[in-house]
Write an enzyme that holds these catalytic residues in place. Structure first.
Site, PDB file in Angstrom:
ATOM      1  N   ARG A 148       0.847  -1.185   0.000  1.00  0.00           N
ATOM      2  CA  ARG A 148       0.000   0.000   0.000  1.00  0.00           C
ATOM      3  C   ARG A 148       0.891   1.248   0.000  1.00  0.00           C
ATOM      4  O   ARG A 148       1.668   1.457   0.929  1.00  0.00           O
ATOM      5  CB  ARG A 148      -0.899  -0.001   1.255  1.00  0.00           C
ATOM      6  CG  ARG A 148      -1.714   1.236   1.360  1.00  0.00           C
ATOM      7  CD  ARG A 148      -2.677   1.324   2.532  1.00  0.00           C
ATOM      8  NE  ARG A 148      -3.218   2.664   2.470  1.00  0.00           N
ATOM      9  CZ  ARG A 148      -3.286   3.509   3.481  1.00  0.00           C
ATOM     10  NH1 ARG A 148      -2.937   3.135   4.701  1.00  0.00           N
ATOM     11  NH2 ARG A 148      -3.737   4.728   3.297  1.00  0.00           N
ATOM     12  N   HIS A 208      -2.970  10.889   0.323  1.00  0.00           N
ATOM     13  CA  HIS A 208      -2.469  10.735   1.689  1.00  0.00           C
ATOM     14  C   HIS A 208      -1.878  12.092   2.093  1.00  0.00           C
ATOM     15  O   HIS A 208      -0.685  12.224   2.345  1.00  0.00           O
ATOM     16  CB  HIS A 208      -1.436   9.609   1.746  1.00  0.00           C
ATOM     17  CG  HIS A 208      -1.205   9.037   3.114  1.00  0.00           C
ATOM     18  ND1 HIS A 208      -1.283   7.682   3.391  1.00  0.00           N
ATOM     19  CD2 HIS A 208      -0.885   9.628   4.300  1.00  0.00           C
ATOM     20  CE1 HIS A 208      -1.006   7.467   4.677  1.00  0.00           C
ATOM     21  NE2 HIS A 208      -0.760   8.628   5.247  1.00  0.00           N
ATOM     22  N   ASN A 263      -7.537   1.934   9.742  1.00  0.00           N
ATOM     23  CA  ASN A 263      -6.228   2.240  10.328  1.00  0.00           C
ATOM     24  C   ASN A 263      -6.456   2.290  11.826  1.00  0.00           C
ATOM     25  O   ASN A 263      -7.235   3.128  12.298  1.00  0.00           O
ATOM     26  CB  ASN A 263      -5.725   3.619   9.891  1.00  0.00           C
ATOM     27  CG  ASN A 263      -5.386   3.695   8.410  1.00  0.00           C
ATOM     28  OD1 ASN A 263      -5.507   2.719   7.678  1.00  0.00           O
ATOM     29  ND2 ASN A 263      -4.953   4.873   7.981  1.00  0.00           N
ATOM     30  N   GLU A 281      -3.702   0.041   8.149  1.00  0.00           N
ATOM     31  CA  GLU A 281      -2.533   0.466   8.939  1.00  0.00           C
ATOM     32  C   GLU A 281      -2.646  -0.062  10.357  1.00  0.00           C
ATOM     33  O   GLU A 281      -3.727  -0.024  10.954  1.00  0.00           O
ATOM     34  CB  GLU A 281      -2.422   1.998   9.048  1.00  0.00           C
ATOM     35  CG  GLU A 281      -1.903   2.701   7.834  1.00  0.00           C
ATOM     36  CD  GLU A 281      -1.779   4.214   8.037  1.00  0.00           C
ATOM     37  OE1 GLU A 281      -1.557   4.668   9.188  1.00  0.00           O
ATOM     38  OE2 GLU A 281      -1.915   4.926   7.031  1.00  0.00           O
TER      39      GLU A 281
HETATM   40  C1  FCB Z   1      -1.460   7.472  10.553  1.00  0.00           C
HETATM   41  C2  FCB Z   1      -1.058   7.998   9.195  1.00  0.00           C
HETATM   42  C3  FCB Z   1       0.292   7.504   8.721  1.00  0.00           C
HETATM   43  C4  FCB Z   1       1.301   7.454   9.853  1.00  0.00           C
HETATM   44  C5  FCB Z   1       0.739   6.744  11.065  1.00  0.00           C
HETATM   45  C6  FCB Z   1       1.695   6.618  12.212  1.00  0.00           C
HETATM   46  O1  FCB Z   1      -2.386   8.350  11.115  1.00  0.00           O
HETATM   47  O2  FCB Z   1      -2.001   7.626   8.222  1.00  0.00           O
HETATM   48  O3  FCB Z   1       0.718   8.324   7.657  1.00  0.00           O
HETATM   49  O4  FCB Z   1       1.740   8.726  10.148  1.00  0.00           O
HETATM   50  O5  FCB Z   1      -0.434   7.384  11.498  1.00  0.00           O
END
Ligand code: FCB
Length: 446
Positions: free
Chosen positions: A77, A121, A292, A351
């Site tokens: 990703r 992003h 995430n 994430e």
């Molecule tokens: C998330 C973001 C990513 C990274 C992580 C630690 O909020 O999407 O870019 O900074 O945190």
């Protein structure tokens, strides 16, 4: 020793983002982004760090794909930098910028790694910020135009796309907290930007599907477990309001065409600048949901907060990563189950990960047992959700390698690959070796 295992074809991956790793901030015709402008402004980023060079991935992408291959990743990703494609946010297209992503996709496919790109992003073209950024409704149209171009140009090889990374973060931290660009603190403007981002999500989904090249669309939402500080009716209701505001603000409009009921005393859409027809436009009808998730929040009722009637309660003696986030593995299970139950769409963990104080030892190795333990416990909770019936299709670890952690610059290392910034040398950490074994066996014991 618990045994953790996953269904065949589970997609193991890592995640990164353009501004955090690419560097080459003004090369090959790339336009300035709001993160370039912000990091070049004194006092905005810890230690004055910038993403000008970052991990130099723009020049080292082949080496980095080889590293992914060595780790056995099934999927990667990454995000596409809008100002590389459209330097001023709109046509004409910058051929060299597009070529970079086209070559990256080819390199991934040649190594049997499925590309899973994110369109946005956070690195908005500065030229669009100069016209109001996410506070300007026209940005939603510009985003749809950009999304259509990307799906058209890369759609022969990429079938599944993430529209936004964490819309809650780039609107609320940018326009309410002011710690991300454009650094504004204006509550009513912030609410309007959330609505414009929702419009952009819906318009982009239509514009991408119009190419007939798209098989799956989703967004990677920032989510967190929200738990009440006590079992009182008030605290439980407050935690629920925060769940809806933080986790569902961009998902509920996309799937059901309405804002979640998050505010004390009701949510009046007029406050967000909703115009006739907008609540049809916001319906992106996402094919999958990206989550995430890093931590949890404990919430108490707070009558002082006129909007959500809630405040965060600091948990004493909690286990935390270096970033200060509480380590609370059950949160990932609990959030997956709730989202699966309420939305019934395939889920990807887009994430999850942690930052720790990593050092290179005398043997040239990086031992990070805390991160290994973090991953073992969180991924076990993902497996638990799968066993209970949630359709979770993949897990993307944040991050492939150490990188520019926004306002915190290079002080936070989230990678499973260590980056020695002065030499750009990459060293696979102990957690990287652990992840490779986990992928190879489709599970682990711990
Ligand atoms: C998330 C973001 C990513 C990274 C992580 C630690 O909020 O999407 O870019 O900074 O945190």
């Amino acid at each position: 020793m618990p045994i953790v295992s996953f269904p065949p074809n589970f997609l193991w991956g890592c995640a990164t983002a353009s501004y955090q790793i690419e560097g080459a901030w003004d090369e090959d015709g790339k336009g300035e982004s709001i993160w370039d402008r912000f990091s070049h402004t004194e006092g905005k980023i810890l230690n004055g760090d910038t993403g000008d060079v970052a991990c130099d991935h723009y020049h080292r992408y082949k080496e980095d794909v080889a590293l992914m291959k060595e780790l056995g990743l099934k999927s990667y990703r990454f995000s596409i930098s809008w100002p590389r494609i459209f330097p001023t946010g709109k046509p004409p297209l910058n051929r060299k910028g597009l070529d970079f992503y086209s070559k990256l996709v080819d390199e991934l496919l040649a190594n049997d790694i499925l590309p899973f790109p994110t369109l946005y992003h956070w690195d908005l073209p500065q030229a669009l910020q100069d016209q109001g950024g996410w506070a300007n409704r026209d940005t939603a149209q510009r985003f749809a135009e950009y999304a259509n171009t990307i799906a058209e140009r890369l759609g022969d090889r990429v079938k599944r796309w993430i529209i936004f990374n964490e819309p809650w973060v780039f609107t609320i931290l940018g326009y309410l907290a002011g710690i991300h660009p454009p650094g504004i603190r204006d509550a009513s403007m912030a609410l309007r930007t959330t609505h414009i981002a929702n419009l952009a999500q819906g318009l982009a989904a239509r514009a991408m599907r119009a190419t007939n090249k798209v098989e799956g669309l989703g967004t990677a939402f920032s989510m967190s477990g929200f738990y009440p500080a006590s079992q009182s009716e008030e605290d439980r209701a407050a935690a629920e309001r925060r769940f809806r505001f933080n986790n569902l603000w961009f998902l509920e409009p996309a799937q059901n065409g309405r804002y979640p009921d998050a505010y004390l005393g009701g949510t009046d859409p007029a406050r967000f600048g909703v115009q006739p027809g907008d609540m049809e436009t916001v319906q992106a009808g996402l094919d999958f949901i990206g989550i995430n998730l890093y931590s949890r929040s404990v919430i108490a009722y707070d009558p002082q907060d006129a909007n959500l009637g809630a405040r965060d309660v600091h948990v004493e003696d909690a286990e935390r990563c270096k970033f200060g986030w509480e380590v609370y593995p059950e949160a990932i299970h609990d959030v997956i189950m709730r989202i699966w139950h309420d939305y019934r769409r395939p889920i990807y963990i887009t994430e999850n990960g942690a930052s720790y104080e990593d050092v290179v030892d005398k043997q040239g190795q990086v031992n990070d047992p805390q991160r290994v333990s973090f991953l073992q416990r969180y991924i076990a909770q993902v497996a638990r959700a799968v066993e209970e019936g949630a359709d979770v299709r993949g897990y993307y670890l944040w991050s492939l390698m150490d990188n520019f952690e926004w306002g915190f610059g290079y002080s936070q290392r989230f990678g499973i690959v260590y980056v020695d910034y002065p030499t750009q040398r990459r060293i696979i950490k102990q957690s990287g070796h652990w992840y490779r074994n986990t992928i190879a066996k489709n599970g682990y014991q711990y």
